[in-house]
Design a protein around this motif. Structure first.
Motif, PDB file in Angstrom:
ATOM      1  N   ILE A  18      51.388 -26.155 -69.871  1.00 18.60           N
ATOM      2  CA  ILE A  18      52.656 -25.867 -69.167  1.00 18.60           C
ATOM      3  C   ILE A  18      52.398 -25.642 -67.677  1.00 18.60           C
ATOM      4  O   ILE A  18      51.551 -24.841 -67.298  1.00 18.60           O
ATOM      5  N   MET A  19      53.142 -26.342 -66.862  1.00 18.18           N
ATOM      6  CA  MET A  19      53.174 -26.090 -65.422  1.00 18.18           C
ATOM      7  C   MET A  19      54.516 -25.422 -65.160  1.00 18.18           C
ATOM      8  O   MET A  19      55.559 -25.952 -65.555  1.00 18.18           O
ATOM      9  N   PHE A  20      54.494 -24.256 -64.544  1.00 21.57           N
ATOM     10  CA  PHE A  20      55.755 -23.575 -64.251  1.00 21.57           C
ATOM     11  C   PHE A  20      56.067 -23.743 -62.771  1.00 21.57           C
ATOM     12  O   PHE A  20      55.580 -23.001 -61.929  1.00 21.57           O
ATOM     13  N   SER A  21      56.861 -24.761 -62.455  1.00 16.37           N
ATOM     14  CA  SER A  21      57.205 -25.101 -61.069  1.00 16.37           C
ATOM     15  C   SER A  21      58.635 -24.673 -60.778  1.00 16.37           C
ATOM     16  O   SER A  21      59.558 -25.471 -60.881  1.00 16.37           O
ATOM     17  N   SER A  22      58.809 -23.416 -60.429  1.00 21.07           N
ATOM     18  CA  SER A  22      60.163 -22.888 -60.233  1.00 21.07           C
ATOM     19  C   SER A  22      60.393 -22.605 -58.758  1.00 21.07           C
ATOM     20  O   SER A  22      59.500 -22.754 -57.936  1.00 21.07           O
ATOM     21  N   ASN A  23      61.594 -22.180 -58.428  1.00 21.76           N
ATOM     22  CA  ASN A  23      61.852 -21.660 -57.080  1.00 21.76           C
ATOM     23  C   ASN A  23      62.939 -20.614 -57.182  1.00 21.76           C
ATOM     24  O   ASN A  23      63.692 -20.594 -58.154  1.00 21.76           O
ATOM     25  N   ALA A  24      63.014 -19.729 -56.181  1.00 19.78           N
ATOM     26  CA  ALA A  24      63.931 -18.568 -56.250  1.00 19.78           C
ATOM     27  C   ALA A  24      63.856 -17.935 -57.636  1.00 19.78           C
ATOM     28  O   ALA A  24      64.876 -17.678 -58.283  1.00 19.78           O
ATOM     29  N   THR A  25      62.641 -17.689 -58.088  1.00 19.18           N
ATOM     30  CA  THR A  25      62.361 -17.373 -59.492  1.00 19.18           C
ATOM     31  C   THR A  25      62.730 -15.939 -59.870  1.00 19.18           C
ATOM     32  O   THR A  25      62.264 -15.000 -59.240  1.00 19.18           O
ATOM     33  N   PRO A  26      63.541 -15.770 -60.913  1.00 19.80           N
ATOM     34  CA  PRO A  26      63.817 -14.410 -61.405  1.00 19.80           C
ATOM     35  C   PRO A  26      62.567 -13.815 -62.061  1.00 19.80           C
ATOM     36  O   PRO A  26      61.778 -14.561 -62.657  1.00 19.80           O
ATOM     37  N   PRO A  27      62.410 -12.497 -61.987  1.00 20.77           N
ATOM     38  CA  PRO A  27      61.191 -11.867 -62.515  1.00 20.77           C
ATOM     39  C   PRO A  27      60.923 -12.192 -63.978  1.00 20.77           C
ATOM     40  O   PRO A  27      59.776 -12.421 -64.368  1.00 20.77           O
ATOM     41  N   GLU A  28      61.981 -12.231 -64.807  1.00 21.73           N
ATOM     42  CA  GLU A  28      61.746 -12.449 -66.244  1.00 21.73           C
ATOM     43  C   GLU A  28      61.136 -13.823 -66.518  1.00 21.73           C
ATOM     44  O   GLU A  28      60.478 -14.026 -67.537  1.00 21.73           O
ATOM     45  N   GLU A  29      61.333 -14.752 -65.597  1.00 17.70           N
ATOM     46  CA  GLU A  29      60.752 -16.085 -65.797  1.00 17.70           C
ATOM     47  C   GLU A  29      59.245 -16.065 -65.521  1.00 17.70           C
ATOM     48  O   GLU A  29      58.469 -16.714 -66.219  1.00 17.70           O
ATOM     49  N   PHE A  30      58.849 -15.294 -64.491  1.00 21.38           N
ATOM     50  CA  PHE A  30      57.407 -15.150 -64.258  1.00 21.38           C
ATOM     51  C   PHE A  30      56.749 -14.412 -65.426  1.00 21.38           C
ATOM     52  O   PHE A  30      55.609 -14.713 -65.794  1.00 21.38           O
ATOM     53  N   ILE A  31      57.481 -13.475 -66.008  1.00 21.47           N
ATOM     54  CA  ILE A  31      56.924 -12.731 -67.156  1.00 21.47           C
ATOM     55  C   ILE A  31      56.711 -13.677 -68.339  1.00 21.47           C
ATOM     56  O   ILE A  31      55.639 -13.710 -68.947  1.00 21.47           O
ATOM     57  N   LYS A  32      57.731 -14.491 -68.623  1.00 23.15           N
ATOM     58  CA  LYS A  32      57.616 -15.444 -69.744  1.00 23.15           C
ATOM     59  C   LYS A  32      56.499 -16.455 -69.471  1.00 23.15           C
ATOM     60  O   LYS A  32      55.695 -16.763 -70.366  1.00 23.15           O
ATOM     61  N   ALA A  33      56.455 -16.967 -68.252  1.00 21.51           N
ATOM     62  CA  ALA A  33      55.426 -17.956 -67.900  1.00 21.51           C
ATOM     63  C   ALA A  33      54.032 -17.359 -68.079  1.00 21.51           C
ATOM     64  O   ALA A  33      53.103 -18.030 -68.532  1.00 21.51           O
ATOM     65  N   THR A  34      53.903 -16.076 -67.765  1.00 22.79           N
ATOM     66  CA  THR A  34      52.606 -15.399 -67.887  1.00 22.79           C
ATOM     67  C   THR A  34      52.266 -15.156 -69.362  1.00 22.79           C
ATOM     68  O   THR A  34      51.132 -15.369 -69.779  1.00 22.79           O
ATOM     69  N   GLU A  35      53.278 -14.758 -70.147  1.00 24.36           N
ATOM     70  CA  GLU A  35      53.057 -14.585 -71.594  1.00 24.36           C
ATOM     71  C   GLU A  35      52.513 -15.860 -72.218  1.00 24.36           C
ATOM     72  O   GLU A  35      51.693 -15.821 -73.124  1.00 24.36           O
ATOM     73  N   LEU A  36      53.016 -16.994 -71.736  1.00 20.30           N
ATOM     74  CA  LEU A  36      52.590 -18.284 -72.298  1.00 20.30           C
ATOM     75  C   LEU A  36      51.318 -18.788 -71.629  1.00 20.30           C
ATOM     76  O   LEU A  36      50.850 -19.874 -71.951  1.00 20.30           O
ATOM     77  N   ASN A  37      50.781 -17.990 -70.696  1.00 21.37           N
ATOM     78  CA  ASN A  37      49.549 -18.392 -70.012  1.00 21.37           C
ATOM     79  C   ASN A  37      49.693 -19.683 -69.234  1.00 21.37           C
ATOM     80  O   ASN A  37      48.722 -20.423 -69.043  1.00 21.37           O
ATOM     81  N   SER A  38      50.925 -20.028 -68.839  1.00 24.63           N
ATOM     82  CA  SER A  38      51.118 -21.318 -68.169  1.00 24.63           C
ATOM     83  C   SER A  38      50.566 -21.284 -66.761  1.00 24.63           C
ATOM     84  O   SER A  38      50.300 -20.214 -66.206  1.00 24.63           O
ATOM     85  N   ILE A  39      50.386 -22.446 -66.187  1.00 17.56           N
ATOM     86  CA  ILE A  39      49.945 -22.533 -64.797  1.00 17.56           C
ATOM     87  C   ILE A  39      51.169 -22.251 -63.928  1.00 17.56           C
ATOM     88  O   ILE A  39      52.176 -22.953 -64.025  1.00 17.56           O
ATOM     89  N   ILE A  40      51.071 -21.219 -63.106  1.00 17.41           N
ATOM     90  CA  ILE A  40      52.203 -20.880 -62.244  1.00 17.41           C
ATOM     91  C   ILE A  40      52.035 -21.571 -60.901  1.00 17.41           C
ATOM     92  O   ILE A  40      50.976 -21.501 -60.269  1.00 17.41           O
ATOM     93  N   ASN A  41      53.097 -22.278 -60.524  1.00 18.20           N
ATOM     94  CA  ASN A  41      53.117 -23.000 -59.252  1.00 18.20           C
ATOM     95  C   ASN A  41      54.068 -22.244 -58.327  1.00 18.20           C
ATOM     96  O   ASN A  41      55.277 -22.324 -58.479  1.00 18.20           O
ATOM     97  N   LEU A  42      53.507 -21.476 -57.400  1.00 14.89           N
ATOM     98  CA  LEU A  42      54.340 -20.639 -56.529  1.00 14.89           C
ATOM     99  C   LEU A  42      55.057 -21.483 -55.489  1.00 14.89           C
ATOM    100  O   LEU A  42      54.452 -22.351 -54.858  1.00 14.89           O
ATOM    101  N   ASP A  43      56.341 -21.186 -55.298  1.00 13.27           N
ATOM    102  CA  ASP A  43      57.142 -21.946 -54.339  1.00 13.27           C
ATOM    103  C   ASP A  43      57.100 -21.336 -52.948  1.00 13.27           C
ATOM    104  O   ASP A  43      57.472 -21.983 -51.975  1.00 13.27           O
ATOM    105  N   ASP A  44      56.699 -20.067 -52.854  1.00 17.06           N
ATOM    106  CA  ASP A  44      56.809 -19.418 -51.553  1.00 17.06           C
ATOM    107  C   ASP A  44      55.732 -18.363 -51.344  1.00 17.06           C
ATOM    108  O   ASP A  44      55.269 -17.727 -52.292  1.00 17.06           O
ATOM    109  N   TYR A  45      55.396 -18.171 -50.082  1.00 15.77           N
ATOM    110  CA  TYR A  45      54.390 -17.183 -49.680  1.00 15.77           C
ATOM    111  C   TYR A  45      54.755 -15.786 -50.184  1.00 15.77           C
ATOM    112  O   TYR A  45      53.899 -15.056 -50.684  1.00 15.77           O
ATOM    113  N   THR A  46      56.025 -15.425 -50.076  1.00 17.44           N
ATOM    114  CA  THR A  46      56.440 -14.070 -50.493  1.00 17.44           C
ATOM    115  C   THR A  46      56.357 -13.883 -52.010  1.00 17.44           C
ATOM    116  O   THR A  46      56.399 -12.758 -52.499  1.00 17.44           O
ATOM    117  N   HIS A  47      56.265 -14.995 -52.736  1.00 19.30           N
ATOM    118  CA  HIS A  47      56.166 -14.886 -54.192  1.00 19.30           C
ATOM    119  C   HIS A  47      54.789 -14.387 -54.632  1.00 19.30           C
ATOM    120  O   HIS A  47      54.617 -14.000 -55.783  1.00 19.30           O
TER     121      HIS A  47
END
Ligand SMILES: *Cc1c(COP(=O)(O)O)cnc(C)c1O
Length: 420
Positions: free
Chosen positions: A93-122
């Protein structure tokens, strides 16, 4: 000339069981095309296509791609849930999101997916919620206009996505300090490109960036994600992209830029949606009305909620009137749906054979960004989705919505309980 992958006889049989409108997908075409893509990039050891789920979020379709070795690119909670249900996790899984709500990062992390950050502040946002994972990807936006030898392809400077180069350099240093060990870079600079040059040009930009990032930050770059954007010929006279030539163009840039920098083990990833599926889906509708006023109209039983692209972008979708392929194209029609919206037209001033009430109309290239962009305006309901299997059998892979589905979000209330 565009030829449907179903015949009139097949449609006559299918519609005995499944009334129009419906989207139908061609398993054989999907598999052959996925194999072609994998072949075009087989020179790269780590190559992986992460199918962009938003294009066609149907588990039966994604399972076909899974069998062909594809991962998934998700960008929302429900897309992650779909991936999970299909048995995807970790590097699938590649998680390529933007303006990402926190619960989505939590789910992506639970699934151990590769997180693709859209922004420096993320970086800090992610750190606060779930911490920084060992493997992390960042999305690059070079700004300005994106040009190839043949002209301007798109305008990244106006796009909301990605880090600037300075942010990427600083971000990689910080991410490394925060515990990240393996890095990737990603960029999406132009959509529906009709040129074999797009991926090679994008690859060259990202490969040079990867070399610079390695020099300036010392991080270990393991993969480069070319994202989506390879287009398809919606019009019959447009040239089809040659995926073998595209793969070869990327290979050349790889040999020229990455290999001499000692980065010959970097994996190439793609996140194609349209290229993987658009040509292998049709929206099938029936002509239910004709209207003769200042123009000639044909009204279908499908409308823009089943396929939004013509209404939204003025996009061209080819139309075949089934059984009339060899008749003269001597009638000029607007082909409309039933929304109370004048942009609900699948075609405007289109030359077609004479259409009679009851004719089946195939709208081509709806396999990606078709059903998935659907909505419920005017209380219209989403259609079913069918799969034409390799053996010729037809399987229902999503039932049509019923009024019950439309009213289900009032399940807390007494007012519409009889409708549910
Ligand atoms: C939409 C999207 C894709 C797929 O784009 P296509 O034009 O269908 O190839 C891939 N990656 C990301 C991040 C996207 O938003």
């Amino acid at each position: 000339m565009k030829t449907p992958f179903v015949t009139l006889e097949q449609l006559q049989e299918i519609t005995q069981k499944y009334p129009t409108p419906f989207h139908i997908y061609d398993e054989k075409g999907i598999r052959e095309n996925a194999r072609k893509l994998n072949k075009a990039f087989e020179w790269n050891k780590g190559f992986k296509e992460y199918f962009a789920v938003k294009a066609t979020p149907n588990p039966y379709i994604i399972n076909i791609l899974k069998e062909e070795g594809c991962g998934v690119d998700c960008s929302s909670l429900t897309e992650l849930m779909l991936a999970e249900a299909l048995g995807y996790s970790g590097e699938g899984i590649m998680f390529s999101s933007n303006a990402t709500p926190p619960e989505e990062f939590i789910k992506a992390t639970e699934l151990n997916s590769i997180i693709n950050l859209d922004d420096y502040t993320h970086i800090d946002f992610l750190d606060k919620i779930v911490g920084i994972p060992e493997t992390i990807c960042c999305r690059f936006n070079p700004g300005g206009v994106f040009k190839t030898a043949n002209g301007i392809m798109d305008n990244p400077g106006d796009a909301k996505y990605g880090f600037t180069k300075e942010q990427l350099i600083d971000g990689f240093i910080r991410l490394k300090e925060m515990g990240a060990k393996t890095f990737g870079i990603h960029s999406f600079l132009a959509s529906n490109t009709a040129s074999n040059e797009y991926y090679p040009a994008l690859a060259a930009i990202l490969f040079e960036l990867a070399v610079e990032l390695k020099e300036k930050t010392g991080v270990d770059i393991k993969f480069i994600n070319l994202s989506g954007g390879v287009g398809i010929p919606y019009k019959p006279d447009e040239m089809e992209n040659d995926i073998m030539e595209i793969g070869e163009g990327v290979r050349k840039a790889y040999e020229q830029i990455l290999v001499p920098a000692g980065m010959g083990d970097v994996a190439i990833f793609t996140e194609l949606g349209r290229y993987m599926l658009a040509p292998f889906g049709h929206l099938v509708a029936t002509a239910v009305h004709e209207k003769h006023i200042y123009k000639e109209y044909i009204g279908l039983d499908a409308c823009a909620v089943n396929l939004m692209r013509p209404a939204m972008y003025g996009a061209y979708h080819h139309i075949t009137v089934m059984g009339k392929e060899n008749e003269p194209y001597d009638h000029k029609y607007d082909i409309t749906g039933s929304l109370c919206e004048n942009n609900d037209k699948f075609a405007i001033d289109r030359m077609l054979p004479k259409i009679d009430i009851g004719d089946f109309v195939v709208i081509h290239d709806t396999g990606a960004h078709g059903f998935s962009m659907g909505y419920n305006y005017n209380g219209k309901l989403r259609s079913s989705e069918l799969l034409l299997k390799e053996d010729g059998a037809v399987q229902l892979i999503r039932r049509a919505e019923t009024p019950k589905d439309y009213f289900i979000t009032f399940d807390f209330s007494d007012i519409l309980k009889d409708a549910q």
